[in-house]
Design a protein around this motif. Structure first.
Motif, PDB file in Angstrom:
ATOM      1  N   PHE A  67       0.828  -1.209   0.000  1.00 33.54           N
ATOM      2  CA  PHE A  67       0.000   0.000   0.000  1.00 33.54           C
ATOM      3  C   PHE A  67       0.865   1.263   0.000  1.00 33.54           C
ATOM      4  CE2 PHE A  67      -1.938   3.403   2.569  1.00 33.54           C
ATOM      5  CZ  PHE A  67      -3.002   3.719   1.742  1.00 33.54           C
ATOM      6  N   VAL A  68       1.886   1.293   0.851  1.00 38.37           N
ATOM      7  CA  VAL A  68       2.759   2.467   0.914  1.00 38.37           C
ATOM      8  C   VAL A  68       3.513   2.655  -0.401  1.00 38.37           C
ATOM      9  CG1 VAL A  68       4.785   3.465   2.052  1.00 38.37           C
ATOM     10  CG2 VAL A  68       2.990   2.361   3.420  1.00 38.37           C
ATOM     11  N   LEU A  71       1.105   3.986  -2.952  1.00 35.48           N
ATOM     12  CA  LEU A  71       0.793   5.380  -2.654  1.00 35.48           C
ATOM     13  C   LEU A  71       1.931   6.306  -3.080  1.00 35.48           C
ATOM     14  CD1 LEU A  71      -1.329   7.226  -1.336  1.00 35.48           C
ATOM     15  CD2 LEU A  71      -0.113   6.910   0.834  1.00 35.48           C
ATOM     16  N   TYR A  74       1.927   6.544  -6.858  1.00 34.47           N
ATOM     17  CA  TYR A  74       0.800   7.376  -7.285  1.00 34.47           C
ATOM     18  C   TYR A  74       1.104   8.856  -7.074  1.00 34.47           C
ATOM     19  CZ  TYR A  74      -3.808   9.582  -7.126  1.00 34.47           C
ATOM     20  OH  TYR A  74      -4.879  10.418  -7.329  1.00 34.47           O
ATOM     21  N   VAL A  75       1.640   9.199  -5.904  1.00 34.12           N
ATOM     22  CA  VAL A  75       1.947  10.600  -5.602  1.00 34.12           C
ATOM     23  C   VAL A  75       3.034  11.130  -6.524  1.00 34.12           C
ATOM     24  CG1 VAL A  75       2.933  12.129  -3.845  1.00 34.12           C
ATOM     25  CG2 VAL A  75       1.175  10.468  -3.212  1.00 34.12           C
ATOM     26  N   LYS A  78       1.167  11.526  -9.990  1.00 35.24           N
ATOM     27  CA  LYS A  78       0.002  12.409  -9.954  1.00 35.24           C
ATOM     28  C   LYS A  78       0.386  13.843  -9.652  1.00 35.24           C
ATOM     29  CE  LYS A  78      -4.413  13.497  -9.634  1.00 35.24           C
ATOM     30  NZ  LYS A  78      -5.321  13.485 -10.799  1.00 35.24           N
ATOM     31  N   VAL A  96      -8.642  12.360   5.889  1.00 37.70           N
ATOM     32  CA  VAL A  96      -7.344  11.676   5.829  1.00 37.70           C
ATOM     33  C   VAL A  96      -6.717  11.582   7.212  1.00 37.70           C
ATOM     34  CG1 VAL A  96      -4.989  11.828   4.933  1.00 37.70           C
ATOM     35  CG2 VAL A  96      -6.932  12.325   3.435  1.00 37.70           C
ATOM     36  N   TRP A 100      -5.733   8.034   8.978  1.00 37.80           N
ATOM     37  CA  TRP A 100      -4.389   7.555   9.313  1.00 37.80           C
ATOM     38  C   TRP A 100      -4.161   7.439  10.826  1.00 37.80           C
ATOM     39  CZ3 TRP A 100      -2.176  12.436   6.622  1.00 37.80           C
ATOM     40  CH2 TRP A 100      -2.019  13.486   7.527  1.00 37.80           C
TER      41      TRP A 100
END
Length: 281
Positions: A67-68, A71, A74-75, A78, A96, A100
């Motif tokens: 997941f990390v 992410l 993606y960051v 994006k 958010v 978290w």
């Protein structure tokens, strides 16, 4: 879509790997084997619980890592300067921030519940104990005392030149511990000099042995065989040469062994094993 597929394949592969690793070693009990992956197969309920907990943690940490990673990727794409020339000036996002905080708490709860159960089972000695053995760590060998049977002996490493076919290097001893199968065994651990630790991976037990103090552990081996362990505390120059060898036998064979042991290792004072070898050293 491609990321989702890769994520799914990765999770499936890692999960299958963790679940099947112990199965690859099913034919070898009580000892490590070359290129072994995963934990040793367990022969006690304690070790089975530890194995299940290990696999659960493997799945959780794998999901978190993937997941990390996803992410971060993606960051990076994006919000790169090319795709996002005007950066956002958002300073807070309530959803958010709540997520978290709450999600890690939920993960910790999922980890804590089986963890506390395993710790409780390990530390709670059953009310009915079939056999009590005192294990005393010396530099660098073990002394054992069958408290009720008045039997005491020393257990020392068999040197490589004296090994017989089939015996394991650095794990075989001259006088192994012998216990009956499906019997509840309590082991009292202590030491005469420095800190040692009595550890048998297949039983799922490890307990430090301190000078001047008595600790205790228990196990109930459900499979006949020979199981090995080693001192797990750095206790000196020969730390790697004081193995633990436990033979789990049928009740009938244990009775025969005990009859012989009472003649060979009989001791009027079971609190102090014979130290002749230590004197020679």
């Amino acid at each position: 879509m491609r990321v989702d597929r890769l994520l799914g394949w990765g999770i499936s592969a890692i999960t299958a790997l963790g679940a099947s690793a112990p199965a690859w070693a099913e034919e070898v009990y009580g000892q490590p084997r070359p290129w072994q992956l995963g934990l040793q197969p367990g022969v006690t309920s304690l070790k089975e619980g530890i194995g299940d907990f290990h696999n659960l943690l493997l799945i959780i940490i794998t999901l978190i890592t993937i997941f990390v990673l996803a992410l971060l990727v993606y960051v990076m794409f994006k919000f790169s300067a090319k795709n996002n020339p005007v950066p956002s000036k958002t300073s807070h996002n309530t959803l958010v921030e709540v997520a978290w905080t709450v999600v890690p708490i939920m993960i910790l709860v999922v980890i804590a519940v089986p963890s506390f159960k395993i710790l409780y089972d390990q530390e709670r000695i059953p009310e009915k104990v079939d056999l009590t053995i005192k294990a005393t760590g010396y530099q660098w060998y073990w002394g054992y005392e069958y408290q009720d049977q008045k039997v005491a002996f020393e257990s020392r490493l068999v040197e490589e030149k004296d090994l017989k076919p089939g015996e394991l290097r650095l794990l075989t001893v001259d006088n192994p511990v012998v216990v009956p199968v499906n019997a509840t065994i309590r082991v009292l651990t202590t030491a005469s000099d420095v800190v040692h630790a009595w550890t048998v991976p297949a039983f799922g037990v490890k307990k430090d042995a301190y000078p001047g103090r008595i600790n205790q552990l228990w196990f109930k081996a459900e499979r006949i065989g020979t199981y090995y362990g080693q001192c797990s505390e750095l206790c000196g120059t020969l730390h790697g040469y004081m193995p633990i060898m436990v033979k789990v036998v049928s009740p009938e064979d244990f009775a025969k062994w005990m009859d012989e042991a009472k003649k060979k290792f009989a001791s009027e004072d079971a609190e102090e094993p014979k130290r002749l070898a230590a004197v020679r050293d």
